[in-house]
Design a protein around this motif. Structure first.
Motif, PDB file in Angstrom:
ATOM      1  N   ILE A  67     -49.118 -45.934  47.699  1.00  0.00           N
ATOM      2  CA  ILE A  67     -48.094 -45.957  48.741  1.00  0.00           C
ATOM      3  C   ILE A  67     -48.348 -44.823  49.728  1.00  0.00           C
ATOM      4  CG2 ILE A  67     -46.224 -47.142  47.536  1.00  0.00           C
ATOM      5  CD1 ILE A  67     -45.207 -44.453  46.559  1.00  0.00           C
ATOM      6  N   PRO A  68     -47.926 -45.031  51.005  1.00  0.00           N
ATOM      7  CA  PRO A  68     -48.156 -43.999  52.024  1.00  0.00           C
ATOM      8  C   PRO A  68     -47.368 -42.727  51.709  1.00  0.00           C
ATOM      9  CG  PRO A  68     -46.807 -45.807  52.889  1.00  0.00           C
ATOM     10  CD  PRO A  68     -47.258 -46.229  51.536  1.00  0.00           C
ATOM     11  N   CYS A  69     -48.046 -41.597  51.827  1.00  0.00           N
ATOM     12  CA  CYS A  69     -47.397 -40.320  51.486  1.00  0.00           C
ATOM     13  C   CYS A  69     -48.046 -39.193  52.271  1.00  0.00           C
ATOM     14  CB  CYS A  69     -47.544 -40.074  49.977  1.00  0.00           C
ATOM     15  SG  CYS A  69     -46.722 -38.577  49.401  1.00  0.00           S
ATOM     16  N   CYS A  70     -47.224 -38.369  52.923  1.00  0.00           N
ATOM     17  CA  CYS A  70     -47.772 -37.262  53.721  1.00  0.00           C
ATOM     18  C   CYS A  70     -48.242 -36.129  52.811  1.00  0.00           C
ATOM     19  CB  CYS A  70     -46.735 -36.761  54.726  1.00  0.00           C
ATOM     20  SG  CYS A  70     -45.377 -35.826  53.966  1.00  0.00           S
ATOM     21  N   ALA A  71     -49.068 -35.268  53.367  1.00  0.00           N
ATOM     22  CA  ALA A  71     -49.652 -34.175  52.575  1.00  0.00           C
ATOM     23  C   ALA A  71     -48.577 -33.230  52.040  1.00  0.00           C
ATOM     24  CB  ALA A  71     -50.645 -33.402  53.447  1.00  0.00           C
ATOM     25  N   GLN A  72     -47.539 -32.974  52.843  1.00  0.00           N
ATOM     26  CA  GLN A  72     -46.493 -32.040  52.414  1.00  0.00           C
ATOM     27  C   GLN A  72     -45.738 -32.586  51.193  1.00  0.00           C
ATOM     28  OE1 GLN A  72     -43.653 -30.851  55.388  1.00  0.00           O
ATOM     29  NE2 GLN A  72     -42.628 -29.423  54.029  1.00  0.00           N
ATOM     30  N   CYS A  73     -45.338 -33.867  51.249  1.00  0.00           N
ATOM     31  CA  CYS A  73     -44.612 -34.450  50.104  1.00  0.00           C
ATOM     32  C   CYS A  73     -45.508 -34.480  48.870  1.00  0.00           C
ATOM     33  CB  CYS A  73     -44.125 -35.858  50.451  1.00  0.00           C
ATOM     34  SG  CYS A  73     -42.677 -35.846  51.550  1.00  0.00           S
ATOM     35  N   GLN A  74     -46.791 -34.750  49.097  1.00  0.00           N
ATOM     36  CA  GLN A  74     -47.741 -34.804  47.975  1.00  0.00           C
ATOM     37  C   GLN A  74     -47.874 -33.443  47.301  1.00  0.00           C
ATOM     38  OE1 GLN A  74     -49.711 -37.615  46.743  1.00  0.00           O
ATOM     39  NE2 GLN A  74     -49.828 -36.077  45.138  1.00  0.00           N
ATOM     40  N   THR A  75     -48.098 -32.400  48.083  1.00  0.00           N
ATOM     41  CA  THR A  75     -48.379 -31.080  47.486  1.00  0.00           C
ATOM     42  C   THR A  75     -47.112 -30.340  47.057  1.00  0.00           C
ATOM     43  OG1 THR A  75     -48.464 -30.133  49.707  1.00  0.00           O
ATOM     44  CG2 THR A  75     -50.558 -30.746  48.719  1.00  0.00           C
ATOM     45  N   GLN A  76     -46.028 -30.485  47.844  1.00  0.00           N
ATOM     46  CA  GLN A  76     -44.823 -29.701  47.534  1.00  0.00           C
ATOM     47  C   GLN A  76     -43.912 -30.340  46.502  1.00  0.00           C
ATOM     48  OE1 GLN A  76     -42.512 -27.990  50.633  1.00  0.00           O
ATOM     49  NE2 GLN A  76     -44.260 -27.283  51.806  1.00  0.00           N
ATOM     50  N   TYR A  77     -43.910 -31.686  46.449  1.00  0.00           N
ATOM     51  CA  TYR A  77     -42.915 -32.358  45.592  1.00  0.00           C
ATOM     52  C   TYR A  77     -43.541 -33.192  44.474  1.00  0.00           C
ATOM     53  CZ  TYR A  77     -40.466 -31.030  49.839  1.00  0.00           C
ATOM     54  OH  TYR A  77     -39.998 -30.316  50.900  1.00  0.00           O
ATOM     55  N   LEU A  78     -44.451 -34.102  44.831  1.00  0.00           N
ATOM     56  CA  LEU A  78     -45.003 -34.988  43.799  1.00  0.00           C
ATOM     57  C   LEU A  78     -45.934 -34.252  42.849  1.00  0.00           C
ATOM     58  CD1 LEU A  78     -45.719 -38.318  45.744  1.00  0.00           C
ATOM     59  CD2 LEU A  78     -43.654 -37.582  44.577  1.00  0.00           C
ATOM     60  N   GLY A  79     -46.818 -33.402  43.405  1.00  0.00           N
ATOM     61  CA  GLY A  79     -47.772 -32.669  42.564  1.00  0.00           C
ATOM     62  C   GLY A  79     -47.076 -31.843  41.475  1.00  0.00           C
ATOM     63  N   PRO A  80     -46.122 -30.976  41.848  1.00  0.00           N
ATOM     64  CA  PRO A  80     -45.429 -30.166  40.843  1.00  0.00           C
ATOM     65  C   PRO A  80     -44.668 -31.025  39.814  1.00  0.00           C
ATOM     66  CG  PRO A  80     -45.074 -29.250  43.027  1.00  0.00           C
ATOM     67  CD  PRO A  80     -45.766 -30.565  43.223  1.00  0.00           C
ATOM     68  N   LEU A  81     -44.078 -32.142  40.257  1.00  0.00           N
ATOM     69  CA  LEU A  81     -43.368 -33.021  39.323  1.00  0.00           C
ATOM     70  C   LEU A  81     -44.345 -33.583  38.293  1.00  0.00           C
ATOM     71  CD1 LEU A  81     -40.850 -34.712  38.433  1.00  0.00           C
ATOM     72  CD2 LEU A  81     -41.611 -36.454  40.068  1.00  0.00           C
TER      73      LEU A  81
END
Length: 334
Positions: A67-81
């Motif tokens: 799914i489309p995802c910006c770099a900020q959401c990827q690194t700040q939110y999804l990665g840590p989760l």
């Protein structure tokens, strides 16, 4: 309102597409994507090339579901989760039971939502004519809109003061007879989602404010401390999934007024229960049909389950209500 407390609502104007970050609505390029099922999970269970059937009956592989995802959401939110959940999964059932339920809700919710918006993006293609178009079902869209409001807690600091949006069950399964085990099941209309990860089975209704778990409190008190046989875990799954079918209300969520100094949103929930019927009546025949699909690998049919029409077959409890430690599977020698 502060920018970081602004909720994105893609359902207003149906803003779905390969150029819009699924989580915050920022425009992204075609190559800015995140896998619906995390890379570490696909690697652990060798899922990458395994097929997955979507609602429109098309088949994709797990690794192609993105799914489309910006770099900020990827690194700040999804990665840590993902890091937190991966660590919990490595500790098995105790790790998954110890992790904050809100994180498990977000993790499973993101995978559920990922499959959902894949459907919605495909439906915008004029050449695709799905049999049951999600975008043409107003009640379903209302439900998904409510769900996405609380899933925004992935990105927006959000507090649920006296509830959790989901019912989450972490079940201990005896996996000794089975090799490394991954199973995935979801049900779009009831918002049910389950994952089997070796001896941990997570079953979740993603939008019920814990009402299913509350209604199954007595059963869960007996089952939670025990390790279930796979056939018992399948039965418990069927009971939870069937409760999802019977659920008759859709929670709505409202943001409390935000003051200038606030650092998070506080969500209140509202249930339109004018009808006063939270669950529709239980029907043995409908339940038996669902249970038969969960028990198919043991060769147990709907007829077997309903030998006694008043008392469906159970591998969890005897007719007297006692927990069955070692269930005898019909047709198999003792």
């Amino acid at each position: 309102m502060q920018q970081h407390l602004t909720i994105f609502d893609p359902f207003e104007g149906m803003r779905f597409g390969n150029h819009i970050c699924f989580l915050c609505g920022t425009r992204v390029t075609a190559d800015q994507q995140t896998p619906v099922f995390p890379a570490w999970l696909m690697e652990k269970y060798s899922l990458g090339h395994e097929p997955l059937r979507l609602l429109d009956q098309s088949v994709v592989t797990y690794q192609d579901l993105k799914i489309p995802c910006c770099a900020q959401c990827q690194t700040q939110y999804l990665g840590p989760l993902e890091e937190k959940v991966q660590e919990a999964v490595s500790k098995g059932v105790p790790g998954l039971r110890a992790i904050d339920e809100k994180l498990l809700f977000q993790w499973m919710g993101k995978m559920f939502y990922g499959t959902l918006i894949t459907e919605l993006i495909k439906e915008q293609n004029p050449l695709v004519r799905p049999e049951y178009a999600v975008s043409e079902q107003p009640k379903m869209l209302l439900k998904f809109q409510s769900f996405f409001r609380v899933l925004q807690s992935l990105r927006v600091p959000m507090v649920f003061p006296d509830f959790i949006p989901a019912s989450i069950f972490v079940i201990d399964v005896d996996a000794s007879a089975e090799p490394s085990q991954f199973e995935f099941r979801d049900e779009l209309s009831t918002m049910m989602f389950s994952l089997r990860l070796d001896n941990a089975l997570i079953v979740c209704c993603l939008l019920d404010n814990g009402m299913i778990k509350d209604s199954m409190r007595r059963v869960w008190q007996v089952v939670e401390p025990r390790q279930l046989q796979p056939i018992q875990a399948a039965e418990l799954s069927a009971r939870i999934f069937y409760a999802g079918y019977l659920l008759n209300v859709i929670p709505d969520y409202l943001v409390r007024p935000v003051k200038p100094q606030d650092e998070h949103l506080v969500m209140d929930t509202l249930i339109d229960d004018v009808t006063n019927v939270i669950f529709n009546p239980w029907q043995h025949s409908s339940y038996a049909k669902l249970l038969a699909t969960m028990w198919a690998k043991w060769g147990i049919t709907q007829e077997d389950i309903l030998r006694d029409p008043q008392e469906p077959l159970s591998m969890l409890f005897s007719p007297e209500g006692e927990f069955i430690e070692f269930p005898t599977i019909p047709g198999q020698a003792k």
